[in-house]
Design an enzyme around this catalytic site. Structure first.
Site, PDB file in Angstrom:
ATOM      1  N   TYR A 155       0.813  -1.225   0.000  1.00  0.00           N
ATOM      2  CA  TYR A 155       0.000   0.000   0.000  1.00  0.00           C
ATOM      3  C   TYR A 155       0.845   1.272   0.000  1.00  0.00           C
ATOM      4  O   TYR A 155       0.715   2.100  -0.918  1.00  0.00           O
ATOM      5  CB  TYR A 155      -1.019  -0.030   1.159  1.00  0.00           C
ATOM      6  CG  TYR A 155      -1.748   1.282   1.317  1.00  0.00           C
ATOM      7  CD1 TYR A 155      -2.706   1.696   0.389  1.00  0.00           C
ATOM      8  CD2 TYR A 155      -1.464   2.135   2.386  1.00  0.00           C
ATOM      9  CE1 TYR A 155      -3.349   2.919   0.527  1.00  0.00           C
ATOM     10  CE2 TYR A 155      -2.116   3.344   2.535  1.00  0.00           C
ATOM     11  CZ  TYR A 155      -3.053   3.743   1.600  1.00  0.00           C
ATOM     12  OH  TYR A 155      -3.685   4.957   1.740  1.00  0.00           O
ATOM     13  N   LYS A 159       1.269   4.080  -3.062  1.00  0.00           N
ATOM     14  CA  LYS A 159       0.978   5.508  -2.903  1.00  0.00           C
ATOM     15  C   LYS A 159       2.200   6.353  -3.286  1.00  0.00           C
ATOM     16  O   LYS A 159       2.068   7.406  -3.907  1.00  0.00           O
ATOM     17  CB  LYS A 159       0.562   5.828  -1.460  1.00  0.00           C
ATOM     18  CG  LYS A 159      -0.741   5.225  -1.004  1.00  0.00           C
ATOM     19  CD  LYS A 159      -1.950   5.645  -1.799  1.00  0.00           C
ATOM     20  CE  LYS A 159      -2.441   7.036  -1.562  1.00  0.00           C
ATOM     21  NZ  LYS A 159      -3.698   7.316  -2.329  1.00  0.00           N
TER      22      LYS A 159
HETATM   23  N1  LIG Z   1      -8.229   6.779   5.393  1.00  0.00           N
HETATM   24  C1  LIG Z   1      -7.054   7.311   5.692  1.00  0.00           C
HETATM   25  O1  LIG Z   1      -6.646   7.367   6.867  1.00  0.00           O
HETATM   26  C2  LIG Z   1      -6.202   7.906   4.595  1.00  0.00           C
HETATM   27  C3  LIG Z   1      -5.039   8.568   4.974  1.00  0.00           C
HETATM   28  C4  LIG Z   1      -4.223   9.120   3.975  1.00  0.00           C
HETATM   29  C5  LIG Z   1      -4.586   9.010   2.654  1.00  0.00           C
HETATM   30  N2  LIG Z   1      -5.714   8.350   2.298  1.00  0.00           N
HETATM   31  C6  LIG Z   1      -6.047   8.284   0.868  1.00  0.00           C
HETATM   32  O2  LIG Z   1      -7.295   8.927   0.664  1.00  0.00           O
HETATM   33  C7  LIG Z   1      -8.002   8.326  -0.403  1.00  0.00           C
HETATM   34  C8  LIG Z   1      -9.412   7.973   0.047  1.00  0.00           C
HETATM   35  O3  LIG Z   1      -9.293   7.079   1.130  1.00  0.00           O
HETATM   36  P1  LIG Z   1     -10.552   6.584   1.952  1.00  0.00           P
HETATM   37  O4  LIG Z   1     -10.110   6.369   3.345  1.00  0.00           O
HETATM   38  O5  LIG Z   1     -11.714   7.457   1.671  1.00  0.00           O
HETATM   39  O6  LIG Z   1     -10.773   5.156   1.301  1.00  0.00           O
HETATM   40  P2  LIG Z   1     -12.129   4.449   0.843  1.00  0.00           P
HETATM   41  O7  LIG Z   1     -11.780   3.029   0.596  1.00  0.00           O
HETATM   42  O8  LIG Z   1     -13.225   4.729   1.802  1.00  0.00           O
HETATM   43  O9  LIG Z   1     -12.455   5.187  -0.508  1.00  0.00           O
HETATM   44  C9  LIG Z   1     -11.841   4.864  -1.706  1.00  0.00           C
HETATM   45  C10 LIG Z   1     -12.872   4.905  -2.799  1.00  0.00           C
HETATM   46  O10 LIG Z   1     -12.242   4.554  -4.025  1.00  0.00           O
HETATM   47  C11 LIG Z   1     -13.105   3.685  -4.731  1.00  0.00           C
HETATM   48  N3  LIG Z   1     -12.343   2.825  -5.628  1.00  0.00           N
HETATM   49  C12 LIG Z   1     -11.542   1.804  -5.270  1.00  0.00           C
HETATM   50  N4  LIG Z   1     -11.059   1.207  -6.363  1.00  0.00           N
HETATM   51  C13 LIG Z   1     -11.547   1.880  -7.431  1.00  0.00           C
HETATM   52  C14 LIG Z   1     -11.407   1.735  -8.828  1.00  0.00           C
HETATM   53  N5  LIG Z   1     -10.675   0.758  -9.350  1.00  0.00           N
HETATM   54  N6  LIG Z   1     -12.057   2.609  -9.626  1.00  0.00           N
HETATM   55  C15 LIG Z   1     -12.832   3.598  -9.097  1.00  0.00           C
HETATM   56  N7  LIG Z   1     -13.010   3.765  -7.784  1.00  0.00           N
HETATM   57  C16 LIG Z   1     -12.372   2.914  -6.960  1.00  0.00           C
HETATM   58  C17 LIG Z   1     -13.823   2.880  -3.667  1.00  0.00           C
HETATM   59  O11 LIG Z   1     -15.025   2.315  -4.167  1.00  0.00           O
HETATM   60  C18 LIG Z   1     -14.022   3.903  -2.576  1.00  0.00           C
HETATM   61  O12 LIG Z   1     -15.274   4.529  -2.676  1.00  0.00           O
HETATM   62  C19 LIG Z   1      -7.181   7.116  -0.830  1.00  0.00           C
HETATM   63  O13 LIG Z   1      -6.462   7.446  -1.988  1.00  0.00           O
HETATM   64  C20 LIG Z   1      -6.232   6.881   0.339  1.00  0.00           C
HETATM   65  O14 LIG Z   1      -5.022   6.307  -0.080  1.00  0.00           O
HETATM   66  C21 LIG Z   1      -6.553   7.812   3.243  1.00  0.00           C
HETATM   67  C1  LIG Z   2      -1.839  -3.148  17.690  1.00  0.00           C
HETATM   68  C2  LIG Z   2      -3.294  -2.728  17.719  1.00  0.00           C
HETATM   69  C3  LIG Z   2      -3.753  -2.722  19.155  1.00  0.00           C
HETATM   70  O1  LIG Z   2      -4.845  -1.936  19.489  1.00  0.00           O
HETATM   71  C4  LIG Z   2      -3.480  -1.383  17.077  1.00  0.00           C
HETATM   72  C5  LIG Z   2      -3.462  -1.476  15.582  1.00  0.00           C
HETATM   73  C6  LIG Z   2      -3.738  -0.108  15.008  1.00  0.00           C
HETATM   74  C7  LIG Z   2      -3.715  -0.110  13.474  1.00  0.00           C
HETATM   75  C8  LIG Z   2      -4.883  -0.915  12.965  1.00  0.00           C
HETATM   76  C9  LIG Z   2      -3.705   1.324  12.986  1.00  0.00           C
HETATM   77  C10 LIG Z   2      -2.488   2.083  13.538  1.00  0.00           C
HETATM   78  C11 LIG Z   2      -2.114   3.121  12.507  1.00  0.00           C
HETATM   79  C12 LIG Z   2      -3.223   3.058  11.475  1.00  0.00           C
HETATM   80  C13 LIG Z   2      -2.932   3.605  10.092  1.00  0.00           C
HETATM   81  C14 LIG Z   2      -2.545   5.075  10.123  1.00  0.00           C
HETATM   82  O2  LIG Z   2      -3.483   5.824  10.876  1.00  0.00           O
HETATM   83  C15 LIG Z   2      -2.426   5.687   8.791  1.00  0.00           C
HETATM   84  C16 LIG Z   2      -3.016   5.187   7.689  1.00  0.00           C
HETATM   85  C17 LIG Z   2      -2.759   5.886   6.428  1.00  0.00           C
HETATM   86  C18 LIG Z   2      -3.813   5.738   5.388  1.00  0.00           C
HETATM   87  O3  LIG Z   2      -3.295   6.046   4.120  1.00  0.00           O
HETATM   88  C19 LIG Z   2      -4.569   4.454   5.404  1.00  0.00           C
HETATM   89  C20 LIG Z   2      -4.959   3.969   6.802  1.00  0.00           C
HETATM   90  C21 LIG Z   2      -3.736   3.884   7.706  1.00  0.00           C
HETATM   91  C22 LIG Z   2      -2.800   2.844   7.111  1.00  0.00           C
HETATM   92  C23 LIG Z   2      -4.160   3.465   9.146  1.00  0.00           C
HETATM   93  C24 LIG Z   2      -4.722   2.026   9.196  1.00  0.00           C
HETATM   94  C25 LIG Z   2      -4.905   1.472  10.623  1.00  0.00           C
HETATM   95  C26 LIG Z   2      -3.595   1.575  11.451  1.00  0.00           C
HETATM   96  C27 LIG Z   2      -2.529   0.687  10.855  1.00  0.00           C
END
Ligand SMILES: NC(=O)c1ccc[n+]([C@@H]2O[C@H](COP(=O)([O-])OP(=O)(O)OC[C@H]3O[C@@H](n4cnc5c(N)ncnc54)[C@H](O)[C@@H]3O)[C@@H](O)[C@H]2O)c1
Ligand SMILES: C[C@@H](CO)CCC[C@@H](C)[C@H]1CC[C@H]2[C@@H]3[C@H](O)C=C4C[C@@H](O)CC[C@]4(C)[C@H]3CC[C@]12C
Length: 372
Positions: A155, A159
């Site tokens: 992942y 990214k």
């Molecule tokens: N959630 C986090 O903590 C976090 C942190 C940093 C960055 N991001 C980034 O933010 C963005 C959104 O994340 P999120 O948490 O909302 O995830 P999410 O999984 O809730 O949303 C992703 C969306 O993309 C769609 N998708 C997946 N594959 C697809 C494809 N092939 N074609 C079209 N659509 C597709 C899914 O259906 C979904 O609605 C992602 O790019 C993720 O890497 C998320």
């Molecule tokens: C050891 C467990 C006891 O409670 C705790 C596990 C926690 C993990 C499930 C989460 C700790 C850090 C999180 C990630 C982080 O917040 C940043 C992210 C970046 C984003 O791009 C996607 C989600 C995530 C990877 C997020 C996912 C959950 C954790 C690994």
């Protein structure tokens, strides 16, 4: 007032972050004429948005299919690309993660170039920087802080590759002869209404009689940001790309707000505590070596069981390393470049998230009633 004329495309607009962004754009971008929401899975709530002055166009499509992407991008002024496969639990194959996150982003860039779309915002992640597998702390770092980024997990690797493609595309000539302007936002761990992992912890706590057990030392600090502020930063940067293309083009911005720096578990308790859960232990109840062993065992079981079933628990070597490594950002780059200030205070972000958790089925009250 000038007539609205802009067409925005949001990929991944039905996801956790996407649905907040879609609503925020409708509220805060007065120049919007059409908002295209492109996603693999469309959601029924999109129907409710069709009644306002802006045309909301729902497009079911796959970013890995160049022709579907090209059709969606055609005629758009701004593309916000946040569709992606977010998986650190081993639910999807490394190939699928790469294909969707990297090839999908490549398709978006090529479609912009072909269509003459000039402005592209990419939702990257803090994980393009770290934490790295060596567990080096990143303490209050900014976009220029040196850090040994090593991407072993599919992942963060995907990214990082996708972000590189987006930044390298800045300045490419698009159809019509003008340059493409791109930038990337790197949110830390996002929380807020719709955050599935928060809900999973809540449900787990309910199953355990209203308790969660500390596994991570409280000294570890993890960066978190409220989903509404992440959406807000996307709105602001997209608006500013045209006005300040020389300054913003090819840049990365950490996405942050005033949410407190705390360990992952202590932060979750800021939300889950008022929902009736408590975190047991002032220190981790299991020694780190045992957690590491359990995480390794989970990874082995996942691999052994793969032909039969999907075993994807929260704890694996990667999530344990993430949760145990301090990674916090402190920067004003987004403020200096495009005037970003969080729209929601920490108090409001917290209150909104608490309300959402409490509204999800199975509150502590219901669980206690069922048990009595
Ligand atoms: N959630 C986090 O903590 C976090 C942190 C940093 C960055 N991001 C980034 O933010 C963005 C959104 O994340 P999120 O948490 O909302 O995830 P999410 O999984 O809730 O949303 C992703 C969306 O993309 C769609 N998708 C997946 N594959 C697809 C494809 N092939 N074609 C079209 N659509 C597709 C899914 O259906 C979904 O609605 C992602 O790019 C993720 O890497 C998320
Ligand atoms: C050891 C467990 C006891 O409670 C705790 C596990 C926690 C993990 C499930 C989460 C700790 C850090 C999180 C990630 C982080 O917040 C940043 C992210 C970046 C984003 O791009 C996607 C989600 C995530 C990877 C997020 C996912 C959950 C954790 C690994």
């Amino acid at each position: 007032m000038e007539a609205p004329k802009l067409v925005y495309l949001v990929t991944g607009g039905c996801g956790f972050l996407g649905r907040h962004l879609v609503r925020m754009l409708l509220q805060h971008e007065p120049r919007l004429a059409e908002l295209r929401v492109f996603d693999l899975h469309l959601e029924p709530w999109l129907e409710e948005l069709q009644t306002g002055p802006v045309q909301v166009t729902a497009i079911q499509g796959d970013v890995t299919q160049p022709h579907e992407v090209a059709a969606a991008v055609s005629g758009a002024h701004v593309v916000i690309h946040m569709a992606g496969l977010v998986d650190v639990f081993g639910r999807a194959s490394p190939e699928a993660i790469h294909h969707i996150n990297v090839q999908g982003t490549h398709n978006i860039i090529e479609a912009c170039v072909q269509a003459g779309t000039r402005f592209l915002v990419y939702t990257s992640s803090m994980e393009v920087v770290g934490p790295n597998i060596k567990g080096h702390a990143f303490y209050r770092g900014n976009e220029d802080t040196p850090y040994e980024a090593v991407h072993k997990h599919p992942y963060p690797r995907s990214k990082a590759l996708a972000e590189k493609l987006v930044l390298e595309a800045n300045g490419r000539e698009v159809r019509g002869g003008l340059p493409l302007v791109t930038c990337a936002l790197r949110p830390t761990g996002i929380y807020g209404e719709g955050h599935q992992v928060m809900r999973d912890f809540y449900r787990q706590g309910l199953r355990l009689g209203g308790r969660l057990f500390r596994a991570i030392p409280s000294s570890v600090e993890h960066g978190r940001v409220y989903v509404g502020n992440v959406a807000w930063m996307h709105v602001l940067v997209a608006q500013e790309l045209e006005r300040s293309s020389a300054r913003l083009g090819g840049q990365v911005y950490f996405c942050y707000d005033q949410s407190p720096y705390k360990s992952y578990e202590d932060f979750n308790m800021e939300i889950l505590g008022p929902c009736g859960l408590r975190l047991v232990g002032t220190r981790p109840l299991l020694p780190y070596w045992l957690l590491l062993l359990l995480a390794g065992l989970n990874a082995l079981l996942q691999w052994l069981l793969r032909p039969l079933l999907l075993y994807a628990p929260l704890l694996n070597p990667y999530t344990l390393a993430m949760a145990n490594t301090t990674f916090t950002v402190s920067t004003d780059k987004a403020h200096r470049h495009f005037g970003y200030e969080p729209l929601f205070s920490w108090e409001e972000s917290r209150a909104r998230t608490i309300r959402w958790v409490q509204s999800t089925e199975g509150s502590v009250g219901k669980a206690q009633a069922a048990g009595s």
